[in-house]
Design a protein around this motif. Sequence first.
Motif, PDB file in Angstrom:
ATOM      1  N   ASP A  17     -27.173 -57.954  18.933  1.00 36.47           N
ATOM      2  CA  ASP A  17     -27.908 -58.197  17.692  1.00 36.47           C
ATOM      3  C   ASP A  17     -29.045 -57.184  17.539  1.00 36.47           C
ATOM      4  OD1 ASP A  17     -28.226 -59.517  15.304  1.00 36.47           O
ATOM      5  OD2 ASP A  17     -29.719 -60.909  16.089  1.00 36.47           O
ATOM      6  N   ALA A  18     -28.751 -55.960  17.954  1.00 31.96           N
ATOM      7  CA  ALA A  18     -29.774 -54.920  17.931  1.00 31.96           C
ATOM      8  C   ALA A  18     -29.862 -54.226  16.585  1.00 31.96           C
ATOM      9  CB  ALA A  18     -29.495 -53.881  19.014  1.00 31.96           C
ATOM     10  N   ILE A  19     -28.791 -54.200  15.836  1.00 31.99           N
ATOM     11  CA  ILE A  19     -28.806 -53.556  14.531  1.00 31.99           C
ATOM     12  C   ILE A  19     -28.522 -54.626  13.488  1.00 31.99           C
ATOM     13  CG2 ILE A  19     -26.365 -52.857  14.765  1.00 31.99           C
ATOM     14  CD1 ILE A  19     -27.072 -50.395  13.072  1.00 31.99           C
ATOM     15  N   ARG A  20     -29.333 -54.629  12.466  1.00 32.23           N
ATOM     16  CA  ARG A  20     -29.193 -55.623  11.415  1.00 32.23           C
ATOM     17  C   ARG A  20     -29.335 -54.953  10.061  1.00 32.23           C
ATOM     18  NH1 ARG A  20     -29.778 -60.974  13.339  1.00 32.23           N
ATOM     19  NH2 ARG A  20     -30.079 -61.645  11.210  1.00 32.23           N
ATOM     20  N   MET A  21     -28.813 -55.617   9.060  1.00 32.04           N
ATOM     21  CA  MET A  21     -28.952 -55.148   7.673  1.00 32.04           C
ATOM     22  C   MET A  21     -29.574 -56.289   6.872  1.00 32.04           C
ATOM     23  SD  MET A  21     -25.299 -53.213   7.241  1.00 32.04           S
ATOM     24  CE  MET A  21     -25.619 -52.656   5.582  1.00 32.04           C
ATOM     25  N   ASP A  22     -30.798 -56.643   7.233  1.00 31.98           N
ATOM     26  CA  ASP A  22     -31.463 -57.752   6.567  1.00 31.98           C
ATOM     27  C   ASP A  22     -32.840 -57.350   6.053  1.00 31.98           C
ATOM     28  OD1 ASP A  22     -32.718 -57.425   8.967  1.00 31.98           O
ATOM     29  OD2 ASP A  22     -32.714 -59.536   9.539  1.00 31.98           O
ATOM     30  N   THR A  23     -33.007 -56.049   5.762  1.00 33.34           N
ATOM     31  CA  THR A  23     -34.301 -55.608   5.265  1.00 33.34           C
ATOM     32  C   THR A  23     -34.523 -56.009   3.810  1.00 33.34           C
ATOM     33  OG1 THR A  23     -33.339 -53.475   4.671  1.00 33.34           O
ATOM     34  CG2 THR A  23     -34.364 -53.646   6.841  1.00 33.34           C
ATOM     35  N   GLY A  24     -33.447 -56.181   3.061  1.00 34.90           N
ATOM     36  CA  GLY A  24     -33.586 -56.525   1.646  1.00 34.90           C
ATOM     37  C   GLY A  24     -34.119 -55.372   0.822  1.00 34.90           C
ATOM     38  N   ALA A  25     -34.114 -54.183   1.369  1.00 37.48           N
ATOM     39  CA  ALA A  25     -34.638 -53.005   0.660  1.00 37.48           C
ATOM     40  C   ALA A  25     -33.544 -51.941   0.593  1.00 37.48           C
ATOM     41  CB  ALA A  25     -35.859 -52.438   1.379  1.00 37.48           C
ATOM     42  N   HIS A  26     -33.636 -51.109  -0.394  1.00 32.78           N
ATOM     43  CA  HIS A  26     -32.717 -49.983  -0.471  1.00 32.78           C
ATOM     44  C   HIS A  26     -33.476 -48.708  -0.154  1.00 32.78           C
ATOM     45  CE1 HIS A  26     -34.449 -48.753  -4.296  1.00 32.78           C
ATOM     46  NE2 HIS A  26     -34.411 -50.015  -4.639  1.00 32.78           N
ATOM     47  N   MET A  27     -32.747 -47.638  -0.022  1.00 33.97           N
ATOM     48  CA  MET A  27     -33.382 -46.380   0.363  1.00 33.97           C
ATOM     49  C   MET A  27     -34.313 -45.890  -0.749  1.00 33.97           C
ATOM     50  SD  MET A  27     -30.095 -44.464   1.923  1.00 33.97           S
ATOM     51  CE  MET A  27     -29.106 -45.027   0.542  1.00 33.97           C
ATOM     52  N   PRO A  28     -35.496 -45.437  -0.382  1.00 36.70           N
ATOM     53  CA  PRO A  28     -36.371 -44.866  -1.410  1.00 36.70           C
ATOM     54  C   PRO A  28     -35.783 -43.562  -1.934  1.00 36.70           C
ATOM     55  CG  PRO A  28     -37.316 -44.590   0.770  1.00 36.70           C
ATOM     56  CD  PRO A  28     -36.119 -45.460   0.937  1.00 36.70           C
ATOM     57  N   PRO A  29     -36.033 -43.230  -3.188  1.00 44.50           N
ATOM     58  CA  PRO A  29     -35.439 -42.008  -3.746  1.00 44.50           C
ATOM     59  C   PRO A  29     -36.044 -40.759  -3.121  1.00 44.50           C
ATOM     60  CG  PRO A  29     -36.978 -42.969  -5.288  1.00 44.50           C
ATOM     61  CD  PRO A  29     -36.856 -43.944  -4.153  1.00 44.50           C
ATOM     62  N   SER A  30     -35.231 -39.750  -3.035  1.00 47.65           N
ATOM     63  CA  SER A  30     -35.689 -38.468  -2.512  1.00 47.65           C
ATOM     64  C   SER A  30     -34.724 -37.385  -2.970  1.00 47.65           C
ATOM     65  CB  SER A  30     -35.753 -38.498  -0.980  1.00 47.65           C
ATOM     66  OG  SER A  30     -36.109 -37.227  -0.478  1.00 47.65           O
ATOM     67  N   THR A  31     -35.208 -36.169  -2.989  1.00 43.51           N
ATOM     68  CA  THR A  31     -34.362 -35.034  -3.352  1.00 43.51           C
ATOM     69  C   THR A  31     -33.921 -34.250  -2.130  1.00 43.51           C
ATOM     70  OG1 THR A  31     -36.327 -33.678  -3.674  1.00 43.51           O
ATOM     71  CG2 THR A  31     -35.419 -34.772  -5.625  1.00 43.51           C
ATOM     72  N   SER A  32     -34.328 -34.708  -0.940  1.00 44.04           N
ATOM     73  CA  SER A  32     -33.977 -34.009   0.299  1.00 44.04           C
ATOM     74  C   SER A  32     -33.019 -34.857   1.117  1.00 44.04           C
ATOM     75  CB  SER A  32     -35.238 -33.724   1.115  1.00 44.04           C
ATOM     76  OG  SER A  32     -34.893 -33.140   2.351  1.00 44.04           O
ATOM     77  N   ARG A  33     -31.926 -34.258   1.556  1.00 43.51           N
ATOM     78  CA  ARG A  33     -30.945 -34.986   2.354  1.00 43.51           C
ATOM     79  C   ARG A  33     -31.521 -35.415   3.701  1.00 43.51           C
ATOM     80  NH1 ARG A  33     -25.778 -36.120   2.547  1.00 43.51           N
ATOM     81  NH2 ARG A  33     -24.720 -36.241   4.539  1.00 43.51           N
ATOM     82  N   GLU A  34     -32.439 -34.643   4.257  1.00 46.97           N
ATOM     83  CA  GLU A  34     -33.014 -34.984   5.555  1.00 46.97           C
ATOM     84  C   GLU A  34     -33.763 -36.308   5.521  1.00 46.97           C
ATOM     85  OE1 GLU A  34     -33.259 -31.939   4.174  1.00 46.97           O
ATOM     86  OE2 GLU A  34     -31.743 -31.017   5.485  1.00 46.97           O
ATOM     87  N   HIS A  35     -34.249 -36.692   4.355  1.00 49.65           N
ATOM     88  CA  HIS A  35     -34.985 -37.951   4.253  1.00 49.65           C
ATOM     89  C   HIS A  35     -34.079 -39.173   4.392  1.00 49.65           C
ATOM     90  CE1 HIS A  35     -38.332 -35.717   1.823  1.00 49.65           C
ATOM     91  NE2 HIS A  35     -38.337 -35.434   3.119  1.00 49.65           N
ATOM     92  N   PHE A  36     -32.773 -38.963   4.333  1.00 51.17           N
ATOM     93  CA  PHE A  36     -31.849 -40.085   4.445  1.00 51.17           C
ATOM     94  C   PHE A  36     -31.223 -40.173   5.837  1.00 51.17           C
ATOM     95  CE2 PHE A  36     -31.998 -38.992  -0.045  1.00 51.17           C
ATOM     96  CZ  PHE A  36     -32.311 -40.217  -0.584  1.00 51.17           C
ATOM     97  N   LEU A  37     -31.677 -39.319   6.741  1.00 48.72           N
ATOM     98  CA  LEU A  37     -31.260 -39.412   8.142  1.00 48.72           C
ATOM     99  C   LEU A  37     -32.310 -40.250   8.871  1.00 48.72           C
ATOM    100  CD1 LEU A  37     -30.156 -35.716   8.756  1.00 48.72           C
ATOM    101  CD2 LEU A  37     -28.718 -37.692   8.216  1.00 48.72           C
ATOM    102  N   TYR A  38     -32.019 -41.524   9.105  1.00 52.23           N
ATOM    103  CA  TYR A  38     -32.979 -42.444   9.711  1.00 52.23           C
ATOM    104  C   TYR A  38     -32.842 -42.387  11.223  1.00 52.23           C
ATOM    105  CZ  TYR A  38     -34.161 -44.561   5.229  1.00 52.23           C
ATOM    106  OH  TYR A  38     -34.615 -44.790   3.966  1.00 52.23           O
ATOM    107  N   ASP A  39     -33.919 -41.953  11.889  1.00 52.12           N
ATOM    108  CA  ASP A  39     -33.893 -41.873  13.344  1.00 52.12           C
ATOM    109  C   ASP A  39     -34.341 -43.202  13.956  1.00 52.12           C
ATOM    110  OD1 ASP A  39     -36.551 -41.870  12.766  1.00 52.12           O
ATOM    111  OD2 ASP A  39     -36.977 -39.913  13.644  1.00 52.12           O
ATOM    112  N   LYS A  40     -34.408 -43.223  15.278  1.00 54.26           N
ATOM    113  CA  LYS A  40     -34.701 -44.469  15.991  1.00 54.26           C
ATOM    114  C   LYS A  40     -36.065 -45.021  15.611  1.00 54.26           C
ATOM    115  CE  LYS A  40     -35.744 -44.315  20.383  1.00 54.26           C
ATOM    116  NZ  LYS A  40     -35.651 -44.137  21.852  1.00 54.26           N
ATOM    117  N   GLU A  41     -37.062 -44.155  15.535  1.00 59.17           N
ATOM    118  CA  GLU A  41     -38.411 -44.617  15.225  1.00 59.17           C
ATOM    119  C   GLU A  41     -38.472 -45.216  13.818  1.00 59.17           C
ATOM    120  OE1 GLU A  41     -37.690 -41.755  16.739  1.00 59.17           O
ATOM    121  OE2 GLU A  41     -38.422 -42.400  18.699  1.00 59.17           O
ATOM    122  N   THR A  42     -37.781 -44.590  12.877  1.00 56.81           N
ATOM    123  CA  THR A  42     -37.770 -45.118  11.504  1.00 56.81           C
ATOM    124  C   THR A  42     -37.066 -46.464  11.455  1.00 56.81           C
ATOM    125  OG1 THR A  42     -37.739 -42.859  10.646  1.00 56.81           O
ATOM    126  CG2 THR A  42     -37.078 -44.622   9.142  1.00 56.81           C
TER     127      THR A  42
END
Length: 197
Positions: A138-163
């Motif tokens: 149960d380490a990964i969940r999809m219960d944030t209830g939020a969607h990705m914030p908009p951005s024009t950079s593809r790198e902003h959609f690569l979510y690392d461990k800290e994020t």
Amino acid sequence: MAATVKVITKPARTVAEQAYVPAIASGLRLTMGRFFKNTFSSREEGEIVTLMYPEETEAYPERFRGIHRLTQRADGSPRCVACLCCSTACPAQCIHIEAGEYDEEDPRHGYERYPVTFVIDELRCIFCGYCVEACPCDAIRMDTGAHMPPSTSREHFLYDKETLLSLPGRDGSYLTANPRHEPGDATHPGVDRERGH
């Protein structure tokens, strides 16, 4: 065989009808009526359903899952044991994990690993939820209830461990809803150093 000719009489139309003036006027009346109604009336009375995103947002239904997050242990470390079940189950192959070993002094050394690198490409993800279903901790969940914030950079959609660890659940918690008995706990059901095979 003799060919026959069928004579079609031309329908009687007035000059105004032949110029399509009534049809043009009717179309313009409908278009201008909708324009003024949507421009000068309130949102409830208007017919526009477009939101001025990101300034305006729509409330999501309760079953909306949202973007991923990694749950934490009580000490703040990731709950993930880098078993690669989520990345294996992912049909979009958007999860990248590099596993690492704990130090020899750590009680989890030898039978549990942790993610040195954990990256999810949120643009590649199809949000099927297979990663959540596959995770045994149960380490990964999809219960944030939020969607990705908009951005024009593809790198902003690569979510690392800290994020992923910094994202809370819908209830504001960073922990899991399914507490796990850690090695060393009296309630731990599995094999550890004190209770071997």
